[in-house]
Design an enzyme around this catalytic site. Structure first.
Site, PDB file in Angstrom:
ATOM      1  CB  CYS A  18      -0.935   0.088   1.184  1.00  0.00           C
ATOM      2  SG  CYS A  18      -1.944  -1.286   1.498  1.00  0.00           S
ATOM      3  CG  ASN A  48       2.546   1.112   3.345  1.00  0.00           C
ATOM      4  OD1 ASN A  48       2.804  -0.174   2.866  1.00  0.00           O
ATOM      5  ND2 ASN A  48       3.809   1.902   3.188  1.00  0.00           N
ATOM      6  N   GLY A  49       1.689  -1.292   5.479  1.00  0.00           N
ATOM      7  CA  GLY A  49       2.206  -2.412   6.316  1.00  0.00           C
ATOM      8  C   GLY A  49       1.541  -3.315   6.783  1.00  0.00           C
ATOM      9  CE1 TYR A  90       9.838  -4.955  -8.506  1.00  0.00           C
ATOM     10  CE2 TYR A  90       8.581  -5.272  -6.349  1.00  0.00           C
ATOM     11  CZ  TYR A  90       8.800  -5.031  -7.691  1.00  0.00           C
ATOM     12  OH  TYR A  90       7.424  -5.317  -8.493  1.00  0.00           O
ATOM     13  CB  SER A  93      12.250  -3.559 -10.886  1.00  0.00           C
ATOM     14  OG  SER A  93      12.130  -4.972 -11.693  1.00  0.00           O
ATOM     15  CG  ASP A 127      14.781  -9.775 -12.242  1.00  0.00           C
ATOM     16  OD1 ASP A 127      14.553  -8.547 -12.180  1.00  0.00           O
ATOM     17  OD2 ASP A 127      13.871 -10.468 -12.963  1.00  0.00           O
ATOM     18  CB  CYS A 182       7.805 -10.087   3.901  1.00  0.00           C
ATOM     19  SG  CYS A 182       7.672  -8.567   4.653  1.00  0.00           S
ATOM     20  CB  CYS A 209      13.735  -4.986   8.227  1.00  0.00           C
ATOM     21  SG  CYS A 209      13.052  -6.833   8.010  1.00  0.00           S
TER      22      CYS A 209
HETATM   23  S1  SF4 Z   1      13.490  -6.476   4.204  1.00  0.00           S
HETATM   24 FE1  SF4 Z   1      11.907  -6.930   5.867  1.00  0.00          FE
HETATM   25  S2  SF4 Z   1      10.256  -5.698   5.776  1.00  0.00           S
HETATM   26 FE2  SF4 Z   1      11.338  -5.738   3.786  1.00  0.00          FE
HETATM   27  S3  SF4 Z   1      10.440  -7.259   2.649  1.00  0.00           S
HETATM   28 FE3  SF4 Z   1      12.241  -8.368   3.530  1.00  0.00          FE
HETATM   29  S4  SF4 Z   1      11.242  -8.968   5.379  1.00  0.00           S
HETATM   30 FE4  SF4 Z   1       9.913  -7.620   4.733  1.00  0.00          FE
END
Ligand code: SF4
Length: 499
Positions: free
Chosen positions: A23, A124-125, A268, A309, A371, A408, A459
């Site tokens: 989102c 968003n999230g 990406y 991308s 890619d 994720c 992350c």
């Molecule tokens: S880095 Fe973390 S928040 Fe980003 S897509 Fe990967 S698991 Fe999800």
């Protein structure tokens, strides 16, 4: 591929879904401006973050109006609907579904009752403790679903909207609930008089503040500020709440920040013309390409991207390697924007709906194809086959992110763990599986260095298995993450491969 609602998705092949973002959000407080149109163009700039539904809520100080529907921003709104959305405060949302299906009742912004009026919320999230939040909603409202939940909204956003219906100001309700939300959230929300924005303490998804001559804008990406003429002020800090009303802008640090920005935004998700934490996304991707060239050199005649991308990383790879850069495939950018189902004949052509090779460019050449990531591998297999059919002498695949081995839980829909090709196969086996002459992934260190962020501020869970926000055990189990790996303290749980 065709979806249940008759539209074509951005997926290249049946069963091969690329990473999908969860989102885009936008908010504006600007007396004297046409806020619905500012929001429309803001959402237009955020369309890449979600293409399933779009919505805008506005307020004139006394009443909130909302208009939302399934489809792209340009399909949902027209002059008439925007004209009806009067006021000086607005929030907007483009959706890709993670928690909750892709149906009208899950479109955002969500609306909910408050003791003193109404709240509209865009998110968003993705929250990971929805079971706990649902129990809290039931506890507070005596098991009686109200608002959007009662109307069939199954999203984590509807739960938060319900939990904002407490005595006291909306500001205090939000401050009270934020520490109870686990996972990723960037909110824009409003009542009749005030615009709010809030970001989770890890700041997993991006959220920025901008200034208009006569007001303020909050958006998922800086590119959305640019499109509506707002100047960038700063990022909304992890754990921060912004309150914007006639008195101006106030900030409240609700939760101590523990930054863990999503590294995949740089790889990406975000637009290349966006900046995150002061770093240009385009430059990050080009640097990933340069590092990839140093880590995985190969004798070749031409570097080509998988458009769009892979383009910045391919340019970087070509710069560093000295191999010529060229466009070897043309992308049909509008394929995801038709409601016409492909005929059986066209569907069998699969990837050609989206990508077509330039034979005169690639015939007889040793190619390096860049890619951004490999999820299931079906796309890359189809690309390699297509390039060979078009006469390529060799096809060497280079990927500007490390192998995706973990799902994720913070708003990006990759695939389940079992579907990830790198979960079970090593690089050589993947190269054989996709039919490439060779395959090279950038290292995790190389990718992180290209973002110019500290490792501790990012992350990287989908690559490393180190989840910065704990996962409830049922969630982890459902995704094949071993229970033994999901027992660290709630604040920082690290998941490692089972021995
Ligand atoms: S880095 Fe973390 S928040 Fe980003 S897509 Fe990967 S698991 Fe999800």
């Amino acid at each position: 591929m065709a979806r249940g609602d008759g539209t074509l998705s951005h997926d290249l092949l049946p069963g091969e879904k690329g990473p999908q973002d969860a989102c885009g959000v936008f908010g504006v407080f600007a007396p004297g401006e046409e806020v619905s149109k500012l929001t429309y163009y803001g959402l237009y700039a955020l369309q890449h973050r979600g293409q399933e539904s779009a919505g805008i809520a506005t307020s004139d100080g006394s009443q909130i109006l909302v208009y939302k529907d399934m489809g792209l921003v340009s399909q949902v709104f027209d002059e008439t609907s925007l004209e009806a959305l009067q006021g000086h405060i607005a929030i907007g949302h483009t959706r890709y579904s993670t928690t909750g299906g892709s149906i009208w009742s899950n479109a955002q912004p969500t609306l909910g009752p408050r003791p003193d009026g109404t709240v509209a919320l865009a998110h968003n999230g993705n929250l990971v403790n929805t079971e706990e939040l649902l129990a809290l909603v039931e506890e507070r409202h005596g098991g009686q679903s109200r608002g959007e939940i009662a109307r069939g909204n199954t999203t984590d956003t509807a739960l938060v909207t319900a939990l904002l219906n407490t005595e006291g100001s909306l500001e205090d309700s939000l401050a009270e609930i934020m520490p109870r939300l686990h996972g990723a959230y960037c909110f824009t929300l409003m009542d009749e008089r005030t615009l709010y924005a809030a970001r989770d303490p890890q700041g997993i998804r991006p959220l920025v503040l901008g200034r208009l001559e006569r007001g303020w804008v909050v958006a998922s990406e800086t590119a959305a500020l640019d499109i509506c003429g707002a100047s960038f002020v700063r990022e909304v800090a992890p754990g921060e709440m912004l309150v914007i009303d006639e008195q101006g802008l106030r900030s409240r640090q609700v939760i101590e920040p523990k930054p863990k920005g999503c590294v995949f935004e740089y790889v990406y998700l975000a637009r290349p013309d966006t900046r995150i934490a002061g770093r240009s996304v385009n430059e990050s991707r080009a640097e990933m390409g340069r590092r990839l060239a140093r880590e995985h050199p190969v004798e070749a005649d031409l570097v080509i991207p998988t458009p769009e991308s892979g383009t910045p990383a391919a340019i970087g790879y070509a710069q560093e390697s000295g191999i010529a850069y060229g466009q070897g495939m043309v992308k049909n950018a509008y394929v995801g924007r038709t409601f016409i189902q492909p005929s059986q004949t066209i569907r069998q052509l699969g990837i050609r709906l989206k990508l077509n090779p330039l034979r005169e460019v690639i015939a007889g050449k040793r190619l390096v194809v860049i890619d951004d990531s490999i999820v299931r591998g079906n796309t890359q297999r189809a690309v390699v086959r297509m390039l060979r059919e078009a006469g390529a002498a060799e096809v060497h695949v280079r990927i500007s992110s490390p192998p995706v081995r973990w799902p994720c839980f913070y708003g990006i829909d990759f695939a389940s763990r079992a579907e990830l090709i790198a979960n079970g196969l090593d690089t050589e086996e993947i190269a054989r599986s996709i039919g490439a002459d060779s395959l090279g992934y950038i290292s995790e260190e190389g990718m992180i260095a290209a973002t110019e962020q500290g490792r501790g501020a990012l992350c990287t869970a989908c690559f490393s298995g180190e989840y910065p926000v704990s996962l409830p055990d049922p969630v982890a189990r459902a995704q094949g993450i071993p229970a033994s790996a999901n027992s660290a303290p709630l604040e920082h749980r690290t998941v490692k491969e089972p021995a």
